[in-house]
Design a protein around this motif. Structure first.
Motif, PDB file in Angstrom:
ATOM      1  N   GLY A  62       0.864  -1.132   0.087  1.00  0.00           N
ATOM      2  CA  GLY A  62      -0.240   0.028  -0.037  1.00  0.00           C
ATOM      3  C   GLY A  62       0.852   1.343  -0.086  1.00  0.00           C
ATOM      4  O   GLY A  62       0.469   2.567   0.279  1.00  0.00           O
ATOM      5  N   ASP A  63       2.188   1.022  -0.465  1.00  0.00           N
ATOM      6  CA  ASP A  63       3.022   2.402  -0.422  1.00  0.00           C
ATOM      7  C   ASP A  63       3.251   2.751  -1.768  1.00  0.00           C
ATOM      8  O   ASP A  63       2.153   3.104  -2.384  1.00  0.00           O
ATOM      9  CB  ASP A  63       4.364   1.834   0.351  1.00  0.00           C
ATOM     10  N   TYR A  64       4.491   2.773  -2.245  1.00  0.00           N
ATOM     11  CA  TYR A  64       4.816   2.924  -3.464  1.00  0.00           C
ATOM     12  C   TYR A  64       4.077   2.281  -4.555  1.00  0.00           C
ATOM     13  O   TYR A  64       3.547   1.015  -4.273  1.00  0.00           O
ATOM     14  CB  TYR A  64       6.173   3.207  -3.950  1.00  0.00           C
ATOM     15  N   PHE A  65       3.867   2.708  -5.923  1.00  0.00           N
ATOM     16  CA  PHE A  65       3.391   1.829  -7.020  1.00  0.00           C
ATOM     17  C   PHE A  65       4.028   1.888  -8.178  1.00  0.00           C
ATOM     18  O   PHE A  65       5.181   1.805  -8.058  1.00  0.00           O
ATOM     19  CB  PHE A  65       1.886   2.313  -7.056  1.00  0.00           C
ATOM     20  N   LYS A  66       3.521   1.769  -9.300  1.00  0.00           N
ATOM     21  CA  LYS A  66       3.964   1.529 -10.528  1.00  0.00           C
ATOM     22  C   LYS A  66       5.159   2.330 -10.980  1.00  0.00           C
ATOM     23  O   LYS A  66       6.231   2.052 -11.497  1.00  0.00           O
ATOM     24  CB  LYS A  66       2.814   1.551 -11.753  1.00  0.00           C
ATOM     25  N   ALA A  67       5.016   3.744 -10.886  1.00  0.00           N
ATOM     26  CA  ALA A  67       5.989   4.810 -11.112  1.00  0.00           C
ATOM     27  C   ALA A  67       7.290   4.734 -10.637  1.00  0.00           C
ATOM     28  O   ALA A  67       8.489   4.268 -11.248  1.00  0.00           O
ATOM     29  CB  ALA A  67       5.606   6.131 -10.964  1.00  0.00           C
ATOM     30  N   GLU A  68       7.306   4.078  -9.405  1.00  0.00           N
ATOM     31  CA  GLU A  68       8.474   3.941  -8.675  1.00  0.00           C
ATOM     32  C   GLU A  68       9.169   2.603  -8.827  1.00  0.00           C
ATOM     33  O   GLU A  68      10.380   2.614  -9.114  1.00  0.00           O
ATOM     34  CB  GLU A  68       8.138   4.340  -6.951  1.00  0.00           C
ATOM     35  N   ALA A  69       8.454   1.597  -8.911  1.00  0.00           N
ATOM     36  CA  ALA A  69       8.622   0.298  -9.326  1.00  0.00           C
ATOM     37  C   ALA A  69       9.467   0.269 -10.463  1.00  0.00           C
ATOM     38  O   ALA A  69      10.616  -0.496 -10.532  1.00  0.00           O
ATOM     39  CB  ALA A  69       7.646  -0.678  -9.055  1.00  0.00           C
ATOM     40  N   ILE A  70       9.103   0.937 -11.539  1.00  0.00           N
ATOM     41  CA  ILE A  70       9.634   0.886 -12.824  1.00  0.00           C
ATOM     42  C   ILE A  70      10.885   1.625 -12.843  1.00  0.00           C
ATOM     43  O   ILE A  70      11.988   1.271 -13.583  1.00  0.00           O
ATOM     44  CB  ILE A  70       8.542   1.406 -13.897  1.00  0.00           C
ATOM     45  N   GLU A  71      10.670   2.879 -12.120  1.00  0.00           N
ATOM     46  CA  GLU A  71      11.902   3.867 -12.183  1.00  0.00           C
ATOM     47  C   GLU A  71      12.981   3.155 -11.326  1.00  0.00           C
ATOM     48  O   GLU A  71      14.499   3.233 -11.924  1.00  0.00           O
ATOM     49  CB  GLU A  71      11.561   5.336 -11.438  1.00  0.00           C
ATOM     50  N   TRP A  72      12.687   2.607 -10.403  1.00  0.00           N
ATOM     51  CA  TRP A  72      13.851   1.942  -9.402  1.00  0.00           C
ATOM     52  C   TRP A  72      14.592   0.543 -10.077  1.00  0.00           C
ATOM     53  O   TRP A  72      15.487   0.422  -9.855  1.00  0.00           O
ATOM     54  CB  TRP A  72      13.264   1.592  -8.120  1.00  0.00           C
ATOM     55  N   ALA A  73      13.650  -0.171 -10.687  1.00  0.00           N
ATOM     56  CA  ALA A  73      14.186  -1.065 -11.654  1.00  0.00           C
ATOM     57  C   ALA A  73      15.219  -0.828 -12.564  1.00  0.00           C
ATOM     58  O   ALA A  73      16.224  -1.354 -12.536  1.00  0.00           O
ATOM     59  CB  ALA A  73      13.069  -2.146 -12.241  1.00  0.00           C
ATOM     60  N   TRP A  74      14.919   0.227 -13.226  1.00  0.00           N
ATOM     61  CA  TRP A  74      15.658   0.907 -14.453  1.00  0.00           C
ATOM     62  C   TRP A  74      17.018   1.330 -13.683  1.00  0.00           C
ATOM     63  O   TRP A  74      18.045   0.974 -14.450  1.00  0.00           O
ATOM     64  CB  TRP A  74      15.009   1.880 -14.922  1.00  0.00           C
ATOM     65  N   GLU A  75      16.841   1.903 -12.757  1.00  0.00           N
ATOM     66  CA  GLU A  75      17.920   2.601 -12.078  1.00  0.00           C
ATOM     67  C   GLU A  75      19.047   1.526 -11.586  1.00  0.00           C
ATOM     68  O   GLU A  75      20.172   1.751 -11.854  1.00  0.00           O
ATOM     69  CB  GLU A  75      17.482   3.405 -10.751  1.00  0.00           C
ATOM     70  N   LEU A  76      18.361   0.475 -10.672  1.00  0.00           N
ATOM     71  CA  LEU A  76      19.335  -0.558 -10.495  1.00  0.00           C
ATOM     72  C   LEU A  76      19.908  -1.376 -11.482  1.00  0.00           C
ATOM     73  O   LEU A  76      21.172  -1.485 -11.329  1.00  0.00           O
ATOM     74  CB  LEU A  76      18.375  -1.447  -9.616  1.00  0.00           C
ATOM     75  N   LEU A  77      19.225  -1.937 -12.498  1.00  0.00           N
ATOM     76  CA  LEU A  77      20.056  -2.356 -13.632  1.00  0.00           C
ATOM     77  C   LEU A  77      21.059  -1.607 -14.473  1.00  0.00           C
ATOM     78  O   LEU A  77      21.810  -2.130 -14.747  1.00  0.00           O
ATOM     79  CB  LEU A  77      18.765  -2.872 -14.668  1.00  0.00           C
ATOM     80  N   THR A  78      20.485  -0.467 -14.727  1.00  0.00           N
ATOM     81  CA  THR A  78      21.418   0.467 -15.626  1.00  0.00           C
ATOM     82  C   THR A  78      22.217   1.247 -14.968  1.00  0.00           C
ATOM     83  O   THR A  78      23.585   1.400 -15.484  1.00  0.00           O
ATOM     84  CB  THR A  78      20.587   1.376 -16.779  1.00  0.00           C
ATOM     85  N   GLN A  79      22.001   1.965 -13.850  1.00  0.00           N
ATOM     86  CA  GLN A  79      22.886   2.664 -13.159  1.00  0.00           C
ATOM     87  C   GLN A  79      23.705   2.102 -12.127  1.00  0.00           C
ATOM     88  O   GLN A  79      25.002   2.337 -12.122  1.00  0.00           O
ATOM     89  CB  GLN A  79      22.332   4.066 -12.665  1.00  0.00           C
ATOM     90  N   ARG A  80      23.234   1.123 -11.136  1.00  0.00           N
ATOM     91  CA  ARG A  80      23.812   0.649 -10.165  1.00  0.00           C
ATOM     92  C   ARG A  80      24.854  -0.668 -10.867  1.00  0.00           C
ATOM     93  O   ARG A  80      25.731  -0.826 -10.391  1.00  0.00           O
ATOM     94  CB  ARG A  80      23.206   0.208  -9.185  1.00  0.00           C
ATOM     95  N   TRP A  81      24.134  -1.140 -11.771  1.00  0.00           N
ATOM     96  CA  TRP A  81      24.791  -2.608 -12.184  1.00  0.00           C
ATOM     97  C   TRP A  81      25.478  -2.365 -13.549  1.00  0.00           C
ATOM     98  O   TRP A  81      26.133  -3.434 -14.108  1.00  0.00           O
ATOM     99  CB  TRP A  81      23.744  -3.685 -12.042  1.00  0.00           C
ATOM    100  N   GLY A  82      25.148  -1.411 -14.142  1.00  0.00           N
ATOM    101  CA  GLY A  82      25.830  -1.214 -15.206  1.00  0.00           C
ATOM    102  C   GLY A  82      25.410  -1.858 -16.518  1.00  0.00           C
ATOM    103  O   GLY A  82      26.155  -2.039 -17.525  1.00  0.00           O
ATOM    104  N   ILE A  83      24.258  -2.345 -16.582  1.00  0.00           N
ATOM    105  CA  ILE A  83      23.689  -3.251 -17.840  1.00  0.00           C
ATOM    106  C   ILE A  83      23.463  -2.254 -18.729  1.00  0.00           C
ATOM    107  O   ILE A  83      22.806  -1.097 -18.688  1.00  0.00           O
ATOM    108  CB  ILE A  83      22.448  -3.988 -17.192  1.00  0.00           C
ATOM    109  N   ASP A  84      23.847  -2.841 -20.059  1.00  0.00           N
ATOM    110  CA  ASP A  84      23.785  -1.884 -21.265  1.00  0.00           C
ATOM    111  C   ASP A  84      22.202  -1.578 -21.490  1.00  0.00           C
ATOM    112  O   ASP A  84      21.370  -2.666 -21.719  1.00  0.00           O
ATOM    113  CB  ASP A  84      24.218  -2.637 -22.383  1.00  0.00           C
ATOM    114  N   PRO A  85      21.718  -0.487 -21.531  1.00  0.00           N
ATOM    115  CA  PRO A  85      20.423  -0.092 -21.662  1.00  0.00           C
ATOM    116  C   PRO A  85      19.495  -0.724 -22.844  1.00  0.00           C
ATOM    117  O   PRO A  85      18.609  -1.102 -23.063  1.00  0.00           O
ATOM    118  CB  PRO A  85      20.191   1.330 -21.556  1.00  0.00           C
TER     119      PRO A  85
END
Ligand code: SER
Length: 268
Positions: A62-85
């Protein structure tokens, strides 16, 4: 054992129970060797399904929803882990007339902030509406797929059982409950349940083509090789399929036994 990371939070989704937190991140031991999500027959014949896997999840109750889940997934994969976007694709639920469900344009639009339209794919109920079983909390989902093809031409292979184009993370937007009559009703609050396979993300981060070539499996395969006086060579031939099956099942049983299960030849 559960077949997904969400099972132990079912009461929170249904509002019949609560925790003293509204966000969480975890690693859940999952076994998919029977029931609705059964990967048993794929194990060994491919390089990325397992009877046992560790599902990495982040949760909103009941806290964050789609916008944050998508944004944070993207951030983790591409910025933190450096996966080629440019190797990432996303899917969203296309809706289902029979169920009276509209397409998830909201998720699609959030993905447009990060991905071009040609790498955002619609998907049907089978792939983009997640349910743990016949009844219970459920909702549309948005999967992230990794294109490991040499020339990044994986567009046509999303959800087509191609070993180089695999789902790595499923973001589920828990909004409904399905009752025993099959009817969907809205949950009292909206939640997020994401699941990423440790074995698959390890493969990508270690630059391998197969989960079995990661350090989660190589020592097990080496030990089997010593006992059998054979060598694992990673092909699709019967011998290597057998290697993968044995390695996968050994791992499942070791985790099961250390968690207190006693295997037998009777029932599951
Ligand atoms: N419940 C979803 C799944 O198992 C996401 O965690 O795929």
């Amino acid at each position: 054992f559960t077949n997904a990371g969400m099972n132990q939070f079912k009461d929170v989704f249904l509002c019949t129970g609560s925790r003293d937190y509204t966000r969480a991140a975890n690693s859940q031991k999952c076994i998919r060797a029977g029931g609705k999500h059964n990967d048993l027959e794929d194990v060994g014949t491919d390089t990325y399904h397992h009877t046992f896997f560790e599902m990495l999840g982040n949760w909103s109750f009941g806290d964050y929803f789609k916008a944050e889940a998508i944004e944070w997934a993207w951030e983790l994969l591409t910025q933190r882990w450096g996966i080629d976007p440019s190797r990432l694709h996303a899917t969203y639920f296309q809706g289902d007339e029979h169920e009276g469900l509209a397409p998830d344009d909201e998720a699609r639009n959030f993905w447009r902030r990060f991905l071009p339209d040609e790498r955002i794919h619609k998907g049907n109920k089978k792939d983009n509406f997640w349910e743990m079983g016949d009844t219970g909390p459920c909702g549309p989902c948005s999967e992230i797929h990794y294109d490991g093809t040499p020339d990044k031409n994986g567009d046509a292979f999303i959800n087509k059982d191609n070993p180089n184009v695999i789902e790595i993370w499923n973001l589920v937007f828990m909004q409904y409950n399905r009752d025993s009559g099959g009817k969907l009703s809205a949950l009292p609050a909206k939640h997020v349940d994401t699941g990423m396979g440790l074995e698959r993300i390890t493969r990508i981060l270690q630059g391998k083509q197969s989960n079995y070539d990661t350090d989660l499996f190589t020592q097990i395969l080496n030990a089997i090789g010593i006992l059998c006086n054979q060598q694992y060579t990673g092909t699709m031939e019967k011998k290597d399929i057998a290697f993968r099956v044995i390695a996968d099942h050994l791992r499942t049983l070791v985790f099961a036994i250390t968690d207190g299960c006693t295997p037998s030849n009777d029932g599951r």
